[in-house]
Design a protein around this motif. Structure first.
Motif: not given
Ligand code: COA
Length: 172
Positions: A13-25, A52-57, A86-88
């Motif tokens: 679900w972390d990856v799904e959220a990243l994809y939702d953020l990075c791609f058009a609706p 290093d903090a475990g945040i998905l980039a 986007p920040t990475r």
């Protein structure tokens, strides 16, 4: 510093959220998603990059597909989605994910990779336009790109890209 690991169920679900953020609706309305419906990604090639903090980039997934011609069918890997937060972006992480996963696929003896994407970006990894292989419509044929993991593995491969239900290297 990023750590690349195989994606696990806990990452999904972390990856799904990243994809939702990075791609058009509506990304899942794209025709390439019809090849993924109900099919597991290829686990050994689907990687997550955490800091290093475990945040998905960043993350990359691959799906198994079949290219069905008049007389024979060939397995292939469908690369994507790949995305970097986007920040990475612009730090080389996207390239790292693509190169590392392609190396794993090569080491596993897999043969061919295709994707739908921007040629100016993917050409730097060795992707080039794939001819005579048809993605489900509507897909711009100029965006259908190929990469060979072993010598000559795209030679003579023609047909329509179809959904399959098991990974080319066994259960994902
Ligand atoms: C595409 C993406 C994964 C690249 O990740 P990244 O970590 O920023 O990529 P890298 O740092 O390895 O490479 C950056 C380079 O790629 C170029 N680039 C990025 N996206 C590009 C695109 N669509 N077309 C052409 N060049 C592109 C950048 O301009 C930069 O060029 P430079 O090396 O000459 O400065 C990221 O931009 C992203 O998540 N985009 C949104 C989702 C997406 O479009 N995914 C790909 C389609 S499946």
């Amino acid at each position: 510093m990023y750590h690349l690991t195989e994606e696990t169920d806990e990452d999904w679900w972390d990856v799904e959220a990243l994809y939702d953020l990075c791609f058009a609706p509506g990304r899942e309305a794209l025709s390439s998603y019809r090849l993924r419906d109900g099919v597991a990604p290829v686990a050994r090639l689907s990687l997550v990059a955490r800091d290093d903090a475990g945040i998905l980039a960043g993350a990359i997934r691959y799906w198994p597909v079949s290219i069905v011609g008049d007389h024979e069918a060939h397995d292939a890997l469908l690369l994507g989605p790949v995305a970097v937060h986007p920040t990475r972006q612009g730090e080389g992480l996207g390239g790292h994910l693509i190169r590392e996963s392609l190396l794993v696929a090569q080491d596993l003896g897999m043969e061919r990779v295709m994707l739908v994407g921007d040629a100016p970006y993917y050409s730097r990894f060795g992707f080039s336009k794939l001819r005579d292989v048809e993605m489900p419509p509507p897909t711009n044929p100029d965006r259908v790109l190929a990469y060979r993991l072993q010598n000559g593995t795209w030679d003579g491969v023609t047909g329509k890209v179809m959904r399959i239900t098991s990974a080319p290297d066994g259960p994902a």
